[in-house]
Design a protein around this motif. Structure first.
Motif, PDB file in Angstrom:
ATOM      1  N   ASN A 180       0.665  -1.297   0.395  1.00 57.03           N
ATOM      2  CA  ASN A 180       0.222   0.155   0.271  1.00 57.03           C
ATOM      3  C   ASN A 180       0.813   1.031   0.276  1.00 57.03           C
ATOM      4  O   ASN A 180      -0.024   2.266  -0.159  1.00 57.03           O
ATOM      5  N   LEU A 181       1.878   0.877  -0.072  1.00 55.25           N
ATOM      6  CA  LEU A 181       2.872   2.122   0.482  1.00 55.25           C
ATOM      7  C   LEU A 181       4.002   1.906  -0.325  1.00 55.25           C
ATOM      8  O   LEU A 181       4.733   3.126  -0.832  1.00 55.25           O
ATOM      9  N   SER A 182       3.509   1.556  -1.088  1.00 57.45           N
ATOM     10  CA  SER A 182       4.948   2.157  -2.653  1.00 57.45           C
ATOM     11  C   SER A 182       6.562   1.639  -1.982  1.00 57.45           C
ATOM     12  O   SER A 182       7.321   1.885  -2.448  1.00 57.45           O
ATOM     13  N   GLY A 183       6.684   0.404  -0.774  1.00 57.55           N
ATOM     14  CA  GLY A 183       7.824  -0.483  -0.511  1.00 57.55           C
ATOM     15  C   GLY A 183       8.529  -0.826  -1.959  1.00 57.55           C
ATOM     16  O   GLY A 183       8.236  -1.304  -2.747  1.00 57.55           O
ATOM     17  N   GLY A 184       9.279  -1.023  -1.480  1.00 53.68           N
ATOM     18  CA  GLY A 184      10.343  -0.760  -2.538  1.00 53.68           C
ATOM     19  C   GLY A 184      11.960  -2.430  -1.743  1.00 53.68           C
ATOM     20  O   GLY A 184      11.024  -2.982  -1.255  1.00 53.68           O
ATOM     21  N   GLU A 185      12.497  -2.476  -2.442  1.00 49.10           N
ATOM     22  CA  GLU A 185      12.887  -3.510  -2.449  1.00 49.10           C
ATOM     23  C   GLU A 185      13.800  -3.576  -0.771  1.00 49.10           C
ATOM     24  O   GLU A 185      13.894  -4.791  -0.408  1.00 49.10           O
ATOM     25  N   LYS A 186      14.085  -2.814  -0.108  1.00 58.04           N
ATOM     26  CA  LYS A 186      14.335  -2.606   1.337  1.00 58.04           C
ATOM     27  C   LYS A 186      13.477  -2.635   2.286  1.00 58.04           C
ATOM     28  O   LYS A 186      13.278  -4.132   3.338  1.00 58.04           O
ATOM     29  N   GLU A 187      12.308  -2.750   1.807  1.00 59.77           N
ATOM     30  CA  GLU A 187      10.792  -3.467   2.453  1.00 59.77           C
ATOM     31  C   GLU A 187      10.997  -4.874   2.349  1.00 59.77           C
ATOM     32  O   GLU A 187       9.898  -5.368   3.124  1.00 59.77           O
ATOM     33  N   LYS A 188      10.798  -4.871   0.675  1.00 63.60           N
ATOM     34  CA  LYS A 188      10.477  -6.161   0.485  1.00 63.60           C
ATOM     35  C   LYS A 188      11.370  -7.177   1.750  1.00 63.60           C
ATOM     36  O   LYS A 188      11.518  -8.538   1.759  1.00 63.60           O
ATOM     37  N   ALA A 189      13.007  -6.799   1.838  1.00 64.94           N
ATOM     38  CA  ALA A 189      13.138  -7.595   1.629  1.00 64.94           C
ATOM     39  C   ALA A 189      13.601  -7.909   3.657  1.00 64.94           C
ATOM     40  O   ALA A 189      14.065  -8.587   4.166  1.00 64.94           O
ATOM     41  N   GLU A 190      12.927  -6.469   4.846  1.00 68.88           N
ATOM     42  CA  GLU A 190      12.740  -6.758   5.413  1.00 68.88           C
ATOM     43  C   GLU A 190      11.327  -7.679   6.287  1.00 68.88           C
ATOM     44  O   GLU A 190      11.522  -8.157   6.692  1.00 68.88           O
ATOM     45  N   GLY A 191      10.607  -7.283   5.581  1.00 70.04           N
ATOM     46  CA  GLY A 191       9.141  -8.507   5.346  1.00 70.04           C
ATOM     47  C   GLY A 191       9.682  -9.134   5.557  1.00 70.04           C
ATOM     48  O   GLY A 191       9.571 -10.512   5.870  1.00 70.04           O
ATOM     49  N   ALA A 192      10.695  -9.778   4.566  1.00 79.55           N
ATOM     50  CA  ALA A 192      11.039 -11.980   4.211  1.00 79.55           C
ATOM     51  C   ALA A 192      12.234 -11.988   5.353  1.00 79.55           C
ATOM     52  O   ALA A 192      11.759 -12.972   5.666  1.00 79.55           O
ATOM     53  N   VAL A 193      12.901 -11.450   6.137  1.00 74.60           N
ATOM     54  CA  VAL A 193      13.521 -11.521   7.413  1.00 74.60           C
ATOM     55  C   VAL A 193      12.635 -11.678   8.225  1.00 74.60           C
ATOM     56  O   VAL A 193      12.456 -12.349   9.624  1.00 74.60           O
ATOM     57  N   PHE A 194      11.685 -10.540   8.833  1.00 75.45           N
ATOM     58  CA  PHE A 194      10.716 -10.582   9.424  1.00 75.45           C
ATOM     59  C   PHE A 194       9.206 -12.545   9.839  1.00 75.45           C
ATOM     60  O   PHE A 194       9.537 -13.092  10.639  1.00 75.45           O
ATOM     61  N   ALA A 195       9.323 -12.520   8.884  1.00 66.81           N
ATOM     62  CA  ALA A 195       8.534 -13.555   8.100  1.00 66.81           C
ATOM     63  C   ALA A 195       9.654 -14.739   8.635  1.00 66.81           C
ATOM     64  O   ALA A 195       8.599 -15.610   8.710  1.00 66.81           O
ATOM     65  N   ALA A 196      10.367 -14.887   7.648  1.00 65.00           N
ATOM     66  CA  ALA A 196      11.532 -16.470   8.250  1.00 65.00           C
ATOM     67  C   ALA A 196      11.750 -16.502   9.557  1.00 65.00           C
ATOM     68  O   ALA A 196      11.723 -17.173   9.928  1.00 65.00           O
ATOM     69  N   ALA A 197      11.664 -15.420  10.056  1.00 60.76           N
ATOM     70  CA  ALA A 197      12.412 -15.216  12.330  1.00 60.76           C
ATOM     71  C   ALA A 197      11.196 -16.179  12.581  1.00 60.76           C
ATOM     72  O   ALA A 197      10.579 -17.245  13.073  1.00 60.76           O
ATOM     73  N   VAL A 198       9.714 -16.005  11.721  1.00 57.81           N
ATOM     74  CA  VAL A 198       7.944 -16.256  12.623  1.00 57.81           C
ATOM     75  C   VAL A 198       7.608 -17.698  11.634  1.00 57.81           C
ATOM     76  O   VAL A 198       7.214 -18.752  12.687  1.00 57.81           O
ATOM     77  N   LEU A 199       8.148 -17.740  10.931  1.00 54.73           N
ATOM     78  CA  LEU A 199       7.279 -19.226   9.894  1.00 54.73           C
ATOM     79  C   LEU A 199       7.444 -20.603  10.098  1.00 54.73           C
ATOM     80  O   LEU A 199       6.645 -21.038  10.080  1.00 54.73           O
ATOM     81  N   PRO A 200       8.498 -20.518  10.795  1.00 55.12           N
ATOM     82  CA  PRO A 200       8.872 -21.897  11.853  1.00 55.12           C
ATOM     83  C   PRO A 200       7.427 -22.639  12.499  1.00 55.12           C
ATOM     84  O   PRO A 200       6.863 -22.929  12.390  1.00 55.12           O
ATOM     85  N   ARG A 201       7.571 -21.070  13.398  1.00 54.70           N
ATOM     86  CA  ARG A 201       6.641 -21.696  14.699  1.00 54.70           C
ATOM     87  C   ARG A 201       4.781 -21.481  13.753  1.00 54.70           C
ATOM     88  O   ARG A 201       4.582 -22.378  14.560  1.00 54.70           O
ATOM     89  N   VAL A 202       4.469 -20.684  13.133  1.00 58.52           N
ATOM     90  CA  VAL A 202       3.400 -20.540  12.589  1.00 58.52           C
ATOM     91  C   VAL A 202       3.439 -21.896  11.441  1.00 58.52           C
ATOM     92  O   VAL A 202       1.606 -22.010  12.131  1.00 58.52           O
ATOM     93  N   PHE A 203       4.490 -22.712  10.918  1.00 54.72           N
ATOM     94  CA  PHE A 203       3.688 -23.479  10.089  1.00 54.72           C
ATOM     95  C   PHE A 203       3.479 -24.850  11.291  1.00 54.72           C
ATOM     96  O   PHE A 203       2.745 -26.130  10.702  1.00 54.72           O
ATOM     97  N   ALA A 204       4.086 -24.366  12.128  1.00 60.31           N
ATOM     98  CA  ALA A 204       3.987 -26.386  13.369  1.00 60.31           C
ATOM     99  C   ALA A 204       2.433 -26.133  14.039  1.00 60.31           C
ATOM    100  O   ALA A 204       2.245 -27.029  14.203  1.00 60.31           O
TER     101      ALA A 204
END
Length: 164
Positions: A27-51
């Motif tokens: 929604n706020l025209s995030g670029g590569e920096k925002e995409k990368a930061e989002g991917a890192v946050f998601a990677a940290a929590v995804l194993p717990r969500v997957f469980a």
């Protein structure tokens, strides 16, 4: 017990970060920096969500992975909300995404609601009123019974004389 609760709450900042960057990218025209930061946050929590829920984890992964073709904040938010109770956290722990310029939540990034909903409040009110009516009714039955025992019943047969 305390340690387990602290561990559960440690996921809150990761969930907040994932949702924040999902919103920024979509929604706020995030670029590569925002995409990368989002991917890192998601990677940290995804194993717990997957469980807890593989489908929810897949939804988050598809929107937040490096090179994702599209990011859908609404789907990411719903996927996280679907596992909050399994993760031992509440909507009020995670909150929503605030717009610093207006001091209000961004549209679609408001916190979800824990606790009693409007329907729950109506149920409590109706139940309380019904309980009050039942209590008054039982009291009136005991009152009528005591009058009956005293020889002065409330209901009398037609034409019956009044006892003196």
């Amino acid at each position: 017990e305390t340690t387990a609760k602290v561990v559960d709450l440690m996921y809150v900042p990761m969930i907040q970060g994932t949702q924040r960057y999902a919103y920024k990218v979509q929604n706020l025209s995030g670029g590569e920096k925002e995409k990368a930061e989002g991917a890192v946050f998601a990677a940290a929590v995804l194993p717990r969500v997957f469980a807890e829920d593989e489908a929810a984890a897949q939804t988050i992964y598809d929107s937040m992975k490096v090179g994702a073709s599209a990011t859908d904040h609404k789907k990411v938010k719903k996927a996280f909300e679907s596992v909050y109770s399994a993760l031992g956290i509440k909507c009020s722990d995670v909150g929503g995404l605030m717009d610093d310029g207006t001091s209000d939540y961004y549209k679609g990034a408001e916190p979800c609601s824990d606790g009693v909903s409007g329907g729950g409040v109506a149920g409590i009110i109706i139940g309380s009123v019904a309980g009050g009516v039942a209590l008054v009714s039982v009291g009136y039955i005991f009152y009528m019974r005591s009058r009956e025992r005293d020889g002065n019943p409330i209901f009398k047969a037609a034409g019956a004389e009044r006892p003196v």
